[in-house]
Design a protein around this motif. Structure first.
Motif, PDB file in Angstrom:
ATOM      1  N   ARG A  79       0.695  -1.278  -0.014  1.00  0.00           N
ATOM      2  CA  ARG A  79       0.066  -0.050   0.005  1.00  0.00           C
ATOM      3  C   ARG A  79       0.715   1.332   0.051  1.00  0.00           C
ATOM      4  O   ARG A  79       0.534   2.085  -0.536  1.00  0.00           O
ATOM      5  N   ILE A  80       2.253   1.116   0.847  1.00  0.00           N
ATOM      6  CA  ILE A  80       2.843   2.451   0.742  1.00  0.00           C
ATOM      7  C   ILE A  80       3.549   2.746  -0.602  1.00  0.00           C
ATOM      8  O   ILE A  80       3.590   3.796  -1.195  1.00  0.00           O
ATOM      9  N   ALA A  81       3.844   1.572  -1.157  1.00  0.00           N
ATOM     10  CA  ALA A  81       4.479   1.481  -2.684  1.00  0.00           C
ATOM     11  C   ALA A  81       3.381   2.158  -3.838  1.00  0.00           C
ATOM     12  O   ALA A  81       3.749   2.822  -4.581  1.00  0.00           O
ATOM     13  N   GLU A  82       1.980   1.765  -3.502  1.00  0.00           N
ATOM     14  CA  GLU A  82       1.212   2.309  -4.109  1.00  0.00           C
ATOM     15  C   GLU A  82       0.950   3.905  -4.094  1.00  0.00           C
ATOM     16  O   GLU A  82       0.811   4.601  -4.958  1.00  0.00           O
ATOM     17  N   ASP A  83       0.854   4.187  -2.821  1.00  0.00           N
ATOM     18  CA  ASP A  83       0.768   5.513  -2.476  1.00  0.00           C
ATOM     19  C   ASP A  83       1.998   6.371  -3.268  1.00  0.00           C
ATOM     20  O   ASP A  83       1.897   7.426  -3.568  1.00  0.00           O
ATOM     21  N   LEU A  84       3.188   6.097  -2.960  1.00  0.00           N
ATOM     22  CA  LEU A  84       4.324   6.573  -3.759  1.00  0.00           C
ATOM     23  C   LEU A  84       4.237   6.885  -5.012  1.00  0.00           C
ATOM     24  O   LEU A  84       4.781   7.818  -5.747  1.00  0.00           O
ATOM     25  N   ASP A 137      -1.862   2.673  20.188  1.00  0.00           N
ATOM     26  CA  ASP A 137      -2.419   1.796  19.196  1.00  0.00           C
ATOM     27  C   ASP A 137      -1.680   0.810  18.432  1.00  0.00           C
ATOM     28  O   ASP A 137      -2.001   0.000  17.753  1.00  0.00           O
ATOM     29  N   GLY A 138      -0.371   1.435  17.894  1.00  0.00           N
ATOM     30  CA  GLY A 138       0.245   0.783  17.025  1.00  0.00           C
ATOM     31  C   GLY A 138       1.367   2.095  16.459  1.00  0.00           C
ATOM     32  O   GLY A 138       2.009   2.565  17.391  1.00  0.00           O
ATOM     33  N   VAL A 139       1.815   2.042  15.271  1.00  0.00           N
ATOM     34  CA  VAL A 139       2.958   2.699  14.700  1.00  0.00           C
ATOM     35  C   VAL A 139       2.367   3.409  13.562  1.00  0.00           C
ATOM     36  O   VAL A 139       1.694   2.953  12.686  1.00  0.00           O
ATOM     37  N   ILE A 140       2.849   4.701  13.536  1.00  0.00           N
ATOM     38  CA  ILE A 140       2.503   5.591  12.277  1.00  0.00           C
ATOM     39  C   ILE A 140       3.718   5.599  11.367  1.00  0.00           C
ATOM     40  O   ILE A 140       4.685   5.807  11.747  1.00  0.00           O
ATOM     41  N   ILE A 141       3.552   5.289   9.945  1.00  0.00           N
ATOM     42  CA  ILE A 141       4.743   5.336   9.185  1.00  0.00           C
ATOM     43  C   ILE A 141       4.596   6.272   8.140  1.00  0.00           C
ATOM     44  O   ILE A 141       3.718   6.483   7.275  1.00  0.00           O
ATOM     45  N   ASN A 142       5.363   7.210   8.006  1.00  0.00           N
ATOM     46  CA  ASN A 142       5.619   8.142   7.046  1.00  0.00           C
ATOM     47  C   ASN A 142       6.929   8.035   6.334  1.00  0.00           C
ATOM     48  O   ASN A 142       7.983   8.028   6.653  1.00  0.00           O
ATOM     49  N   SER A 143       6.674   7.975   4.778  1.00  0.00           N
ATOM     50  CA  SER A 143       7.548   7.598   3.892  1.00  0.00           C
ATOM     51  C   SER A 143       7.843   8.608   2.874  1.00  0.00           C
ATOM     52  O   SER A 143       6.739   9.326   2.425  1.00  0.00           O
ATOM     53  N   ARG A 144       8.786   8.938   2.046  1.00  0.00           N
ATOM     54  CA  ARG A 144       9.010   9.942   1.152  1.00  0.00           C
ATOM     55  C   ARG A 144       9.998   9.587   0.328  1.00  0.00           C
ATOM     56  O   ARG A 144      11.209   8.991   0.579  1.00  0.00           O
ATOM     57  N   LEU A 145       9.787   9.903  -1.190  1.00  0.00           N
ATOM     58  CA  LEU A 145      10.931   9.704  -1.953  1.00  0.00           C
ATOM     59  C   LEU A 145      11.593  11.300  -2.073  1.00  0.00           C
ATOM     60  O   LEU A 145      10.905  11.887  -2.225  1.00  0.00           O
ATOM     61  N   VAL A 146      12.908  11.386  -2.088  1.00  0.00           N
ATOM     62  CA  VAL A 146      13.676  12.394  -2.092  1.00  0.00           C
ATOM     63  C   VAL A 146      14.584  12.183  -3.157  1.00  0.00           C
ATOM     64  O   VAL A 146      15.272  11.493  -3.309  1.00  0.00           O
ATOM     65  N   ASP A 147      14.625  13.506  -4.079  1.00  0.00           N
ATOM     66  CA  ASP A 147      15.561  13.639  -5.048  1.00  0.00           C
ATOM     67  C   ASP A 147      16.974  14.018  -4.722  1.00  0.00           C
ATOM     68  O   ASP A 147      17.234  14.934  -3.862  1.00  0.00           O
ATOM     69  N   ILE A 148      17.969  13.189  -4.893  1.00  0.00           N
ATOM     70  CA  ILE A 148      19.270  13.289  -4.292  1.00  0.00           C
ATOM     71  C   ILE A 148      19.875  14.425  -4.641  1.00  0.00           C
ATOM     72  O   ILE A 148      20.831  15.172  -3.930  1.00  0.00           O
ATOM     73  N   ALA A 149      19.599  14.962  -5.867  1.00  0.00           N
ATOM     74  CA  ALA A 149      20.253  16.235  -6.298  1.00  0.00           C
ATOM     75  C   ALA A 149      20.105  17.386  -5.607  1.00  0.00           C
ATOM     76  O   ALA A 149      20.856  18.280  -5.521  1.00  0.00           O
ATOM     77  N   ASN A 150      18.687  17.522  -5.250  1.00  0.00           N
ATOM     78  CA  ASN A 150      18.231  18.833  -4.425  1.00  0.00           C
ATOM     79  C   ASN A 150      17.511  18.757  -3.368  1.00  0.00           C
ATOM     80  O   ASN A 150      16.808  19.587  -2.727  1.00  0.00           O
TER      81      ASN A 150
END
Length: 206
Positions: free
Chosen positions: A45-50, A144-157
């Protein structure tokens, strides 16, 4: 007459037979997901979001998946974050992203433990990889559990090009999380709750 009776009997038998129960479709809702598969489902589901939230999607760009860390200590990982990182790598590849294996050493090591190529020794790893983006993920605990925040970051900037937010309850965590104890330590003092689970969940250690 006999033929008509036979047809009527077949119709009554068909009506009496219980309808087939359809298999649950976890890809739609995730409801009823077996605990052993919850982390795999979460990674998907995270991959789908990204993919869906990406600003400038180009799957030819090379992505490195870094190990998720706990938000209150970004230098610390654990069983759950490491397994989530492995799941995210697989889930992104299955969606057609171009990925690099960060832990692959320059040569295979033949040992009594087997023929190994993965390593955490930076001296054995490739120093210069043509990575365009990195996947960064943090986990934070609540009762109740864990919250996961994921992000793709451009390495150049350092530009954030895609994000995802997800939640994993301790009931779904397949033995990675458990409710907090009723007695906890806070700033050197023992705090006793009437019931366990009032404070953030704890990661299970083997």
């Amino acid at each position: 007459m006999k033929a008509a009776i036979g047809v009527l009997f077949l119709l009554l038998t068909a009506c009496a037979a219980p309808p087939e129960t359809p298999l649950p479709d976890y890809s739609d809702s995730g409801k009823g997901l077996p605990h052993s598969s919850a982390l795999i489902h979460l990674s998907a589901r995270i991959a789908e979001d990204l993919e869906r939230n990406h600003d400038l999607l180009n799957k030819r760009q090379l992505i490195a998946v870094t190990t998720p860390v706990w938000l209150n200590n970004i230098n610390a990982s654990g069983r759950l974050p490491r397994q989530l990182g492995e799941g995210l790598l697989s889930a992104l590849h299955q969606r057609g992203f171009n990925l690099v294996e960060l832990n692959s050493s320059k040569q295979i090591r033949v040992s009594e433990q087997g023929n190994l190529i993965l390593s955490r020794d930076y001296q054995r790893l490739e120093a210069n990889l043509p990575v365009n983006q990195v996947l960064v993920a943090t986990l934070s605990q609540d009762s109740d559990g864990v919250i996961i925040n994921s992000r793709l970051v451009d390495i150049a900037n350092n530009r954030v090009v895609s994000t995802s937010q997800a939640f994993l309850s301790w009931q779904e965590s397949a033995g990675y999380l458990e409710p907090s104890y009723s007695v906890t330590e806070q700033q050197g003092m023992l705090i006793r709750d009437e019931q366990p689970g009032r404070t953030p969940v704890r990661e299970v250690t083997p």
